[in-house]
Design an enzyme around this catalytic site. Structure first.
Site, mmCIF file in Angstrom:
data_model
loop_
_atom_site.group_PDB
_atom_site.id
_atom_site.type_symbol
_atom_site.label_atom_id
_atom_site.label_comp_id
_atom_site.label_asym_id
_atom_site.label_seq_id
_atom_site.Cartn_x
_atom_site.Cartn_y
_atom_site.Cartn_z
ATOM 1 N N GLY A 1 -3.064 -49.164 -14.761
ATOM 2 C CA GLY A 1 -3.442 -48.529 -12.723
ATOM 3 C C GLY A 1 -4.609 -48.117 -13.064
ATOM 4 O O GLY A 1 -5.637 -48.382 -13.585
ATOM 5 N N ASP A 2 -5.530 -47.436 -11.846
ATOM 6 C CA ASP A 2 -6.918 -47.128 -11.683
ATOM 7 C C ASP A 2 -7.432 -48.302 -12.278
ATOM 8 O O ASP A 2 -8.978 -48.380 -12.560
ATOM 9 C CB ASP A 2 -6.815 -46.312 -12.811
ATOM 10 C CG ASP A 2 -6.255 -44.902 -12.258
ATOM 11 O OD1 ASP A 2 -5.527 -44.426 -11.207
ATOM 12 O OD2 ASP A 2 -5.640 -43.949 -13.667
ATOM 13 N N GLU A 3 -6.949 -50.210 -11.619
ATOM 14 C CA GLU A 3 -8.277 -51.033 -11.901
ATOM 15 C C GLU A 3 -8.949 -51.116 -11.571
ATOM 16 O O GLU A 3 -9.277 -51.723 -10.994
ATOM 17 C CB GLU A 3 -7.156 -51.576 -12.351
ATOM 18 C CG GLU A 3 -6.097 -52.489 -13.323
ATOM 19 C CD GLU A 3 -5.077 -51.648 -12.612
ATOM 20 O OE1 GLU A 3 -4.906 -50.732 -11.779
ATOM 21 O OE2 GLU A 3 -3.540 -51.550 -13.721
ATOM 22 N N LYS B 1 -7.897 -50.561 -7.468
ATOM 23 C CA LYS B 1 -7.250 -51.431 -6.398
ATOM 24 C C LYS B 1 -7.282 -50.558 -5.274
ATOM 25 O O LYS B 1 -7.562 -52.177 -3.956
ATOM 26 C CB LYS B 1 -5.211 -51.467 -6.324
ATOM 27 C CG LYS B 1 -4.829 -52.359 -8.049
ATOM 28 C CD LYS B 1 -3.044 -51.352 -7.935
ATOM 29 C CE LYS B 1 -2.671 -50.194 -8.599
ATOM 30 N NZ LYS B 1 -3.742 -49.618 -9.915
ATOM 31 N N GLY B 2 -8.105 -49.443 -5.013
ATOM 32 C CA GLY B 2 -7.990 -49.134 -3.373
ATOM 33 C C GLY B 2 -8.788 -49.722 -3.345
ATOM 34 O O GLY B 2 -9.550 -50.483 -1.691
ATOM 35 N N LYS B 3 -10.296 -49.679 -3.961
ATOM 36 C CA LYS B 3 -11.269 -50.325 -3.389
ATOM 37 C C LYS B 3 -11.172 -52.080 -2.835
ATOM 38 O O LYS B 3 -11.537 -52.270 -2.030
ATOM 39 C CB LYS B 3 -12.336 -50.443 -4.965
ATOM 40 C CG LYS B 3 -13.790 -51.114 -4.207
ATOM 41 C CD LYS B 3 -14.722 -52.121 -5.710
ATOM 42 C CE LYS B 3 -15.333 -52.990 -4.498
ATOM 43 N NZ LYS B 3 -16.848 -53.336 -4.911
ATOM 44 N N ALA C 1 0.035 -42.056 -6.706
ATOM 45 C CA ALA C 1 -1.180 -43.181 -6.769
ATOM 46 C C ALA C 1 -2.201 -42.192 -6.419
ATOM 47 O O ALA C 1 -2.034 -41.220 -5.862
ATOM 48 C CB ALA C 1 -0.403 -44.138 -5.980
ATOM 49 N N GLY C 2 -3.090 -43.310 -7.070
ATOM 50 C CA GLY C 2 -4.520 -42.064 -6.576
ATOM 51 C C GLY C 2 -5.682 -43.260 -5.717
ATOM 52 O O GLY C 2 -6.252 -44.097 -7.038
ATOM 53 N N HIS C 3 -5.671 -43.746 -4.558
ATOM 54 C CA HIS C 3 -6.584 -45.282 -4.966
ATOM 55 C C HIS C 3 -8.084 -44.491 -4.045
ATOM 56 O O HIS C 3 -8.337 -44.020 -2.839
ATOM 57 C CB HIS C 3 -5.743 -46.066 -3.659
ATOM 58 C CG HIS C 3 -4.702 -46.371 -4.854
ATOM 59 N ND1 HIS C 3 -3.846 -47.801 -3.572
ATOM 60 C CD2 HIS C 3 -4.886 -46.220 -6.193
ATOM 61 C CE1 HIS C 3 -2.750 -47.637 -4.748
ATOM 62 N NE2 HIS C 3 -2.947 -47.381 -5.869
ATOM 63 N N GLN D 1 0.146 -47.951 -8.893
ATOM 64 C CA GLN D 1 0.086 -47.958 -10.618
ATOM 65 C C GLN D 1 -0.151 -49.119 -11.379
ATOM 66 O O GLN D 1 -0.742 -49.792 -10.738
ATOM 67 C CB GLN D 1 1.316 -48.255 -10.914
ATOM 68 C CG GLN D 1 1.799 -46.157 -10.651
ATOM 69 C CD GLN D 1 2.306 -46.346 -9.145
ATOM 70 O OE1 GLN D 1 3.130 -46.859 -8.931
ATOM 71 N NE2 GLN D 1 1.625 -45.005 -8.715
ATOM 72 N N THR E 1 -7.526 -40.183 -10.176
ATOM 73 C CA THR E 1 -7.417 -39.069 -8.832
ATOM 74 C C THR E 1 -6.792 -38.524 -8.192
ATOM 75 O O THR E 1 -7.063 -37.569 -7.768
ATOM 76 C CB THR E 1 -7.406 -40.483 -8.182
ATOM 77 O OG1 THR E 1 -8.973 -42.093 -9.105
ATOM 78 C CG2 THR E 1 -8.214 -40.793 -7.039
ATOM 79 N N THR E 2 -5.866 -38.636 -9.313
ATOM 80 C CA THR E 2 -5.302 -38.044 -8.751
ATOM 81 C C THR E 2 -4.149 -36.084 -9.589
ATOM 82 O O THR E 2 -4.710 -34.713 -9.461
ATOM 83 C CB THR E 2 -3.418 -38.581 -8.746
ATOM 84 O OG1 THR E 2 -3.371 -39.841 -7.444
ATOM 85 C CG2 THR E 2 -1.964 -37.862 -8.382
ATOM 86 N N VAL F 1 -18.495 -54.929 -9.011
ATOM 87 C CA VAL F 1 -19.582 -54.435 -9.613
ATOM 88 C C VAL F 1 -19.966 -53.304 -9.418
ATOM 89 O O VAL F 1 -21.182 -52.157 -9.594
ATOM 90 C CB VAL F 1 -21.079 -54.937 -10.023
ATOM 91 C CG1 VAL F 1 -20.718 -56.699 -10.950
ATOM 92 C CG2 VAL F 1 -21.001 -55.653 -8.404
#
Ligand code: GDP
Ligand code: IMO
Ligand code: MG
Length: 422
Positions: free
Chosen positions: A12-14, A16-18, A39-41, A219, A294-295, A409
């Site tokens: 998780g936290d890779e 994905k949201g961005k 989740a925290g995106h 996740q 983030t969460t 980046v």
């Protein structure tokens, strides 16, 4: 290509949201298919930061419709807060922009209390859950005791189901007020009613009409309840296969599966993590990468990139490409380690061992690559990257056998290098 799945290939936290937000500019629909507000995106646009937990990361575009699919567990209180927060940030979440599956399961107050109770009972075997009631809600779903979004719309049904549920046998008297829960959740249902849909029908109609769709995973592969580091996992299937179940579409509709991969590794919560670092390297990655949840704001555990894990993620997700994120975080390092296998009593392991005991004892075999010690965060073209940064990317591709389509980046939309046509 019309349907892309975006999944996390680690814990998780890779980012994905961005990546979802960035790619959403060119799509019509963004669909969440599993998980909940564990989740925290994070999406950064200019000087504004948006923290999304339940609402798909396409919500910032007027042109995108967002869908919370049936596979998600939905906390209506949190969803309404998220809608209100977005409103203060200038984003209107109207029923035209957000569709919620009528058959998604609902997180109720007792799920959150039970989540906390279960964690405290685990003593030295804690999972380190986010405490959002995710596990207990999915447990009810599988036990066929669950309460779904459509149940919030009918007071008699909601009342009957909450009264029939066995939560009062688990939670001490006086902690929660049943009548209040029924009142509150019926009221949430009334507010959310205009958003509620048959989202499988909606998504399939969109596919038929040739719309472009992103399925946004939450996740990551290693937190998958089947394939991850069980029991130190979440209670859903974040992997790509679950997108079909969690949105109600057929597998032949999927064109592309993008594995978002951090250039190093992080993990929140408990469980084995062979390439975890302590001390200077870990501090460096945490501070430079802002590795705080983030969460839950917990400091994330940090370590080197693990190619055994990545190859496993490629296999179980059927990744067609990798999006390598946070490469800029490695900017100042003189040398970078990368794990290519695990040393065990029986020799070097190249494949992820399914037995958690073996994984816990896995001793990483590292290769060391020279760093580039240059700021790459403003580079927008692959050719601008320092040779050692290119070597790092090529090294990964060579070992895992999957192409890198994007390199991120920085947290802003524009801080992305495209290697292949998106
Ligand atoms: P997610 O859960 O996979 O969406 O990831 P999170 O949002 O929880 O964590 C990723 C964090 O890294 C966020 O704070 C992002 O703004 C940030 N981020 C994403 N991509 C990059 C990147 O390429 N470089 C840097 N420095 N930060 C990034
Ligand atoms: P995103 O989508 C990182 C972790 C928790 C815990 C385990 C089980 O932002 O990548 P749960 O509350 O789901 O029962 O907790 O899973 N976890 C995450 N870790 N990113 C996430 O989501 C996570 N969602 C859950 O820390 O170890
Ligand atoms: Mg996150």
């Amino acid at each position: 290509m019309s349907v892309k799945i975006i999944v996390g290939s680690q814990w998780g936290d890779e980012g994905k949201g961005k990546i979802t937000d960035m790619l959403a500019e060119k799509v019509d629909l963004v669909v969440r298919y599993q998980g909940g507000n564990n989740a925290g995106h994070t999406v950064v646009v200019g000087d504004q930061t948006f923290k999304l937990h339940l609402i798909p990361s396409g919500i910032l575009y007027d042109t995108v419709t967002c869908v919370i699919g049936n596979g998600v567990v939905l906390d209506p209180e949190i969803l309404l807060k998220e809608i209100a927060t977005l409103d203060t940030q200038g984003i209107k979440v109207t029923p035209e922009k957000l569709k919620i599956s009528s058959i998604a399961h609902v997180i109720l107050p007792f799920h959150k209390v039970i989540d906390g109770q279960q964690e405290s009972k685990r003593r030295d075997q804690k999972i380190g859950t986010t405490g959002r009631g995710i596990g207990p809600c999915y447990t009810d779903k599988i036990s066929r005791l669950g309460i779904r979004v459509m149940d919030l719309l009918k007071k008699d049904v909601l009342s009957r189901k909450i009264k029939k549920h066995n939560w009062k046998n688990i939670i001490p008297e006086g902690v929660l007020d049943e009548d209040q829960i029924i009142e509150d959740y019926y009221a949430y249902g009334q507010t959310l009613k205009p958003y509620v849909e048959d989202t499988s029908l909606f998504v399939n109609n969109a596919i038929k009409a040739g719309k472009k769709i992103i399925m946004e995973g939450a996740q990551g592969a290693m937190l998958d309840v089947d394939h991850g580091t069980y029991p130190f996992v979440t209670s859903s299937n974040p992997i790509a296969g679950a997108a079909c179940v969690g949105a109600g579409i057929g597998p032949h509709k999927i064109d592309q599966v993008i594995g978002v991969t951090k250039a190093y590794t992080t993990r929140v919560g408990e469980g084995p993590f062979p390439t975890e670092e302590e001390g200077e390297t870990s501090e460096y990655l945490r501070e430079k990468g802002c590795e705080y949840g983030t969460t839950t704001s917990r400091p994330r555990r940090c370590g080197w990139l693990d190619l055994v894990v990545l190859r496993y993620a490629i296999r179980i997700n059927g990744l067609t490409e990798i999006c390598l994120t946070k490469l800029d975080v490695l900017d100042d390092l003189k040398t970078i380690k990368i794990c290519t296998g695990y040393k065990t009593e029986n020799g070097i392991l190249q494949e992820f061992p399914l037995d958690l005991e073996d994984f816990s004892q896995a001793e990483p075999v590292y290769d060391e690559l020279p760093g580039w010690q240059e700021d790459i965060s403003q580079m927008t073209d692959y050719d601008q990257l320092p040779q050692n940064a290119k070597n790092y990317v090529k090294y990964i591709e060579n070992i895992v056998g999957v192409r890198t389509s994007m390199i991120s980046v920085g947290s802003n939309r524009l801080q992305t290098i495209h290697l292949l046509e998106a």
